[in-house]
Design a protein around this motif. Structure first.
Motif, short mmCIF file in Angstrom:
data_model
loop_
_atom_site.label_atom_id
_atom_site.label_comp_id
_atom_site.label_asym_id
_atom_site.label_seq_id
_atom_site.Cartn_x
_atom_site.Cartn_y
_atom_site.Cartn_z
N LEU A 1 -15.67 21.19 11.05
CA LEU A 1 -15.66 22.39 11.88
C LEU A 1 -14.30 22.68 12.49
CD1 LEU A 1 -19.12 22.08 13.66
CD2 LEU A 1 -18.51 23.47 11.67
N SER A 2 -13.32 21.82 12.28
CA SER A 2 -11.97 22.17 12.71
C SER A 2 -11.31 23.11 11.71
CB SER A 2 -11.11 20.90 12.88
OG SER A 2 -10.82 20.30 11.63
N LEU A 3 -11.96 23.33 10.56
CA LEU A 3 -11.47 24.24 9.53
C LEU A 3 -12.33 25.50 9.52
CD1 LEU A 3 -10.81 21.64 6.68
CD2 LEU A 3 -9.12 22.70 8.19
N VAL B 1 -27.00 24.41 19.29
CA VAL B 1 -26.50 23.46 20.29
C VAL B 1 -25.13 22.98 19.84
CG1 VAL B 1 -26.97 21.38 21.61
CG2 VAL B 1 -28.87 22.76 20.78
N LEU B 2 -24.12 23.23 20.66
CA LEU B 2 -22.73 22.97 20.31
C LEU B 2 -22.23 21.74 21.05
CD1 LEU B 2 -21.71 26.71 20.71
CD2 LEU B 2 -22.02 25.51 18.53
N CYS B 3 -22.05 20.64 20.30
CA CYS B 3 -21.63 19.38 20.92
C CYS B 3 -20.32 18.84 20.37
CB CYS B 3 -22.71 18.32 20.71
SG CYS B 3 -24.29 18.63 21.51
N ALA B 4 -19.90 19.28 19.19
CA ALA B 4 -18.78 18.63 18.50
C ALA B 4 -17.45 18.82 19.23
CB ALA B 4 -18.67 19.16 17.07
N ARG B 5 -16.75 17.72 19.43
CA ARG B 5 -15.36 17.75 19.91
C ARG B 5 -14.73 16.41 19.58
NH1 ARG B 5 -15.05 17.41 26.52
NH2 ARG B 5 -15.56 15.21 26.72
N GLY C 1 -3.42 25.50 9.93
CA GLY C 1 -2.36 25.82 10.87
C GLY C 1 -2.77 26.00 12.32
N TYR C 2 -3.97 25.58 12.69
CA TYR C 2 -4.42 25.68 14.07
C TYR C 2 -4.36 24.31 14.75
CZ TYR C 2 -6.37 30.16 12.55
OH TYR C 2 -6.52 31.42 12.05
N GLU C 3 -4.08 24.30 16.04
CA GLU C 3 -4.14 23.04 16.79
C GLU C 3 -5.58 22.54 16.72
OE1 GLU C 3 -5.06 20.28 19.47
OE2 GLU C 3 -5.45 22.27 20.33
N GLU C 4 -5.73 21.26 16.43
CA GLU C 4 -7.05 20.72 16.07
C GLU C 4 -8.08 20.86 17.17
OE1 GLU C 4 -10.23 17.84 15.03
OE2 GLU C 4 -9.02 17.97 16.86
N ASN C 5 -7.74 20.57 18.42
CA ASN C 5 -8.70 20.73 19.51
C ASN C 5 -9.12 22.18 19.69
OD1 ASN C 5 -9.42 18.26 21.15
ND2 ASN C 5 -7.22 17.99 21.02
N PHE C 6 -8.15 23.07 19.64
CA PHE C 6 -8.42 24.50 19.78
C PHE C 6 -9.36 24.97 18.67
CE2 PHE C 6 -7.06 28.96 18.93
CZ PHE C 6 -7.38 29.52 20.16
N LEU D 1 -11.50 23.06 16.73
CA LEU D 1 -12.81 22.42 16.75
C LEU D 1 -13.60 22.77 18.00
CD1 LEU D 1 -14.92 20.42 15.64
CD2 LEU D 1 -13.63 18.58 16.78
N PHE D 2 -12.98 22.61 19.16
CA PHE D 2 -13.69 22.73 20.42
C PHE D 2 -13.93 24.18 20.83
CE2 PHE D 2 -13.61 21.14 25.13
CZ PHE D 2 -14.98 21.21 25.19
#
Length: 275
Positions: A61-63, A85-89, A101-106, A108-109
């Motif tokens: 989901l980071s992609l 229900v959104l839990c992934a981080r 090309g996106y910052e991974e936390n931005f 995914l979270f």
């Protein structure tokens, strides 16, 4: 019986929630990055002899491309979804960019939660009492947001990345409720408190002692479930609500400013529209 979609459903709160709802006989769609962990969850469900149906959708989901593909797969299989229900981080001590090309936390979270909520709005609206439950950390101040540097290219810190991500999710909830509340979809922001989850992340040496301390003092996963279960079973009447460790907090404060939410949506749409 209900149909639930859970991100971060192979560890911690997400996994405990998935197994709990499967035992009740629900259909639970788990989006998992790691297919091995996904299969373990399915095996655990089978070993429990649960009456519910477990469905695994494998996606990172980071992609954004994989998030969109997962949503499309879910829409094709499930015309109606009762709860998302959104839990992934995932914590990262060092700044990392995804292949897109996106910052991974931005990515995914925040971005994945934005994309999934929008992509599944139609099947959610078909359910009798639909709800999006965003497990983040509502109520912090808007000063956490670096409006001119949302992807933290300058002065990155893992804690700051997660803190800002939580605040972005507050505004995501504000904007979502404004757009989709009239269709009957309820948006619930929940901070369950420090919980003994898998603490998914990549930690540097300075952060490891803090994580160990959190694990020692964290509440068991089962203790974090009641407010999430309540939100799913009996969504609040209001389009947007927020809870911290089971205590309801107001969403009519500056921390949930609709003007800031619209600003964030405009920035997000502009970012996603870039080639």
């Amino acid at each position: 019986m209900s149909t639930l979609v859970i991100t971060g459903g192979t560890d911690g709160i997400g996994k405990a929630l998935a197994l709990h709802r499967l035992r009740r006989g629900d259909t639970v769609v788990v989006i998992a990055r790691d297919p091995v962990k996904g299969r373990r969850l399915l095996d655990a469900a089978r070993a429990d002899g649960v009456p519910g149906r477990a469905v695994l959708v494998t996606a990172d989901l980071s992609l954004l491309a994989q998030t969109a593909r997962a949503a499309e797969e879910i829409r094709a299989a499930f015309p109606s979804v009762d709860a998302l229900v959104l839990c992934a981080r995932h914590y990262r001590s060092r700044r990392t960019e995804t292949a897109e090309g996106y910052e991974e936390n931005f990515a995914l979270f925040y971005l994945s939660r934005h994309l999934l909520g929008e992509a599944l709005a139609a099947p959610l609206a078909r359910a009798p009492h639909p709800v999006v439950v965003n497990v983040a950390g509502p109520g912090a101040g808007l000063e956490l947001i670096r409006w001119d540097d949302l992807q933290l290219r300058h002065g990155y810190h893992g804690g700051a990345a997660l803190g800002q991500g939580g605040k972005l999710n507050d505004l995501l909830g504000v904007g979502y409720a404004e757009r989709h509340g009239p269709a009957g979809i309820r948006y619930v922001l929940i901070h369950p408190g420090v919980t003994a989850t898998g603490f998914s992340g990549e930690y540097d040496a300075a952060t490891v002692p803090h994580i160990r301390s959190m694990r020692r003092h964290a509440k068991p996963v089962e203790a974090a479930l009641p407010p999430i279960l309540d939100a799913i079973d009996t969504p609040p009447a209001e389009a947007l609500s927020a809870f911290v460790e089971g205590r309801r907090i107001g969403v009519d404060t500056r921390a949930f400013d609709p003007v800031a939410a619209r600003r964030l949506r405009d920035l997000t749409e502009g970012l996603l529209a870039q080639p």
